[in-house]
Design an enzyme around this catalytic site. Structure first.
Site, mmCIF file in Angstrom:
data_model
loop_
_atom_site.group_PDB
_atom_site.id
_atom_site.type_symbol
_atom_site.label_atom_id
_atom_site.label_comp_id
_atom_site.label_asym_id
_atom_site.label_seq_id
_atom_site.Cartn_x
_atom_site.Cartn_y
_atom_site.Cartn_z
ATOM 1 N N SER A 1 14.888 51.367 4.025
ATOM 2 C CA SER A 1 13.430 51.321 3.919
ATOM 3 C C SER A 1 12.886 52.484 4.726
ATOM 4 O O SER A 1 13.586 53.027 5.584
ATOM 5 C CB SER A 1 12.920 50.011 4.526
ATOM 6 O OG SER A 1 11.527 50.070 4.781
ATOM 7 N N TYR B 1 12.734 42.871 10.262
ATOM 8 C CA TYR B 1 13.042 43.624 9.033
ATOM 9 C C TYR B 1 13.406 45.070 9.372
ATOM 10 O O TYR B 1 14.425 45.595 8.918
ATOM 11 C CB TYR B 1 11.806 43.573 8.136
ATOM 12 C CG TYR B 1 11.911 44.302 6.822
ATOM 13 C CD1 TYR B 1 12.505 43.696 5.712
ATOM 14 C CD2 TYR B 1 11.386 45.583 6.665
ATOM 15 C CE1 TYR B 1 12.577 44.360 4.497
ATOM 16 C CE2 TYR B 1 11.453 46.248 5.451
ATOM 17 C CZ TYR B 1 12.051 45.629 4.368
ATOM 18 O OH TYR B 1 12.120 46.289 3.158
HETATM 19 P P1 NAI Z 1 11.871 41.834 -4.498
HETATM 20 O O1 NAI Z 1 11.564 40.703 -3.585
HETATM 21 O O2 NAI Z 1 11.106 42.005 -5.730
HETATM 22 O O3 NAI Z 1 13.419 41.836 -4.883
HETATM 23 C C1 NAI Z 1 14.420 41.461 -3.978
HETATM 24 C C2 NAI Z 1 15.464 40.667 -4.721
HETATM 25 O O4 NAI Z 1 16.482 40.274 -3.778
HETATM 26 C C3 NAI Z 1 14.910 39.391 -5.356
HETATM 27 O O5 NAI Z 1 15.294 39.309 -6.701
HETATM 28 C C4 NAI Z 1 15.512 38.296 -4.500
HETATM 29 O O6 NAI Z 1 15.717 37.087 -5.206
HETATM 30 C C5 NAI Z 1 16.814 38.934 -4.083
HETATM 31 N N1 NAI Z 1 17.401 38.257 -2.922
HETATM 32 C C6 NAI Z 1 16.770 37.768 -1.816
HETATM 33 N N2 NAI Z 1 17.649 37.153 -1.028
HETATM 34 C C7 NAI Z 1 18.871 37.254 -1.614
HETATM 35 C C8 NAI Z 1 20.169 36.822 -1.298
HETATM 36 N N3 NAI Z 1 20.418 36.128 -0.155
HETATM 37 N N4 NAI Z 1 21.188 37.138 -2.120
HETATM 38 C C9 NAI Z 1 20.946 37.811 -3.276
HETATM 39 N N5 NAI Z 1 19.732 38.222 -3.655
HETATM 40 C C10 NAI Z 1 18.702 37.953 -2.827
HETATM 41 O O7 NAI Z 1 11.734 43.138 -3.574
HETATM 42 P P2 NAI Z 1 11.979 44.700 -3.852
HETATM 43 O O8 NAI Z 1 10.806 45.419 -3.362
HETATM 44 O O9 NAI Z 1 12.478 44.940 -5.212
HETATM 45 O O10 NAI Z 1 13.147 44.960 -2.775
HETATM 46 C C11 NAI Z 1 14.386 45.557 -3.095
HETATM 47 C C12 NAI Z 1 14.917 46.205 -1.832
HETATM 48 O O11 NAI Z 1 14.050 47.283 -1.470
HETATM 49 C C13 NAI Z 1 14.969 45.281 -0.623
HETATM 50 O O12 NAI Z 1 16.151 45.539 0.114
HETATM 51 C C14 NAI Z 1 13.753 45.687 0.175
HETATM 52 O O13 NAI Z 1 13.908 45.396 1.557
HETATM 53 C C15 NAI Z 1 13.707 47.170 -0.098
HETATM 54 N N6 NAI Z 1 12.413 47.796 0.134
HETATM 55 C C16 NAI Z 1 11.293 47.475 -0.585
HETATM 56 C C17 NAI Z 1 10.094 48.117 -0.341
HETATM 57 C C18 NAI Z 1 8.840 47.832 -1.110
HETATM 58 O O14 NAI Z 1 7.803 48.409 -0.775
HETATM 59 N N7 NAI Z 1 8.857 46.985 -2.129
HETATM 60 C C19 NAI Z 1 9.991 49.137 0.704
HETATM 61 C C20 NAI Z 1 11.213 49.381 1.396
HETATM 62 C C21 NAI Z 1 12.375 48.739 1.107
#
Ligand code: NAI
Length: 252
Positions: A139, A152
């Site tokens: 991130s 986080y």
């Molecule tokens: P999101 O919440 O839409 O997707 C995250 C996915 O991870 C979800 O489908 C969720 O069910 C899954 N997940 C959660 N816990 C889990 C587990 N224990 N085992 C397997 N799957 C699990 O969020 P997004 O934004 O798509 O996030 C993707 C990555 O990007 C994450 O690592 C997040 O920290 C990172 N990120 C996102 C940012 C943003 O602005 N959206 C900024 C910086 C990093």
């Protein structure tokens, strides 16, 4: 010809958000993809939509046994594994002094331990296939502080540490390891109520030089670059994709 023709990639957290867009793009670029998540209905539906080059498995990244089963499922379905995208993550807002130990540990478990388990379980499979790539999702908070996301941010700094060590350790086995550092991407994590980005455009214009929130498809394009041979001389690096947010402050 696709950029990932013949490649088999495991993507965690692939049911929605950035992981979903990575799965869509990777399949479009010729890969066969194992989608893992804990949102079974969404994951199954996406894999079905993507067709024979996609499979969904329940993969809670905190559970060793789920990782073992996911690797077995990928081998059974596709016969090899060449790539991993550690994308799954959770975000909780709390000041450090108000964060319970339980919440802190949960965030470490998913974001940091999950990434470690993915590297440990999948790297030997990638090495056995002759080498490949690992992309970890950190991130922009891996590179700076931000109030309210202490646990986080700590895990995302740790993901960069894991990325660098894994890159050094795995280079000799033909595996490149890099990290995505997204900031302000419009997904269910950052925008759980699905607010129209236009409604908050004023906020983004103030803090993000490019003046808008990012799209998960844009992060998927960077993940594709780091998974394909286009990045063949790149390893151990953080790649910031944040519309310029980290570049500095605009006073005027
Ligand atoms: P999101 O919440 O839409 O997707 C995250 C996915 O991870 C979800 O489908 C969720 O069910 C899954 N997940 C959660 N816990 C889990 C587990 N224990 N085992 C397997 N799957 C699990 O969020 P997004 O934004 O798509 O996030 C993707 C990555 O990007 C994450 O690592 C997040 O920290 C990172 N990120 C996102 C940012 C943003 O602005 N959206 C900024 C910086 C990093």
């Amino acid at each position: 010809m696709g950029k990932l023709d013949g490649r088999v990639v495991v993507i965690t957290g692939a049911a929605r958000g950035q992981g979903e867009q990575e799965a869509r793009l990777f399949v479009a670029e010729g890969a066969r993809v194992l989608l893992g998540d804990v949102l079974d209905d969404q994951g199954e539906a996406l894999a079905k939509e993507l067709g024979e080059n996609a499979r969904y498995v329940r993969l809670d990244v905190t559970r060793e046994e789920d990782w073992t089963a996911a690797v077995a499922a990928a081998q059974e379905a596709f016969g090899r594994i060449d790539g991993l995208v550690n994308n799954a993550g959770i975000l909780r807002f709390n000041e450090l002094v108000s964060t319970s130990l339980e919440e802190f540990r949960r965030i470490v478990d998913v974001n940091q331990t999950g990434c470690f388990l993915g590297i440990r379980t999948v790297a030997p499979e990638i090495a056995a296939a002759g080498g490949g790539t690992i992309v970890n999702t950190a991130s922009y908070t891996a590179l700076t502080g931000m109030a309210g996301v202490g646990a986080y941010a700590a895990t995302k700094h740790a993901v960069l540490g894991l990325t660098r060590v894994a890159a050094v350790e795995l280079a000799a086995r033909g595996i490149r390891v890099n990290a995505l550092c997204p900031g302000a991407i419009d997904t269910p994590m950052s925008n759980p109520d699905g607010v129209d980005p236009e409604a908050v455009a004023g906020l983004y214009r103030k803090v993000v030089p490019l003046g808008r929130v990012g799209r998960p498809e844009e992060v998927a394009a960077l993940a594709l670059f780091l998974t394909s041979d286009d990045s063949s001389y790149v390893t151990g690096q953080p790649f910031v994709i944040d519309g310029g947010w980290l570049a500095g402050v605009a006073l005027f």
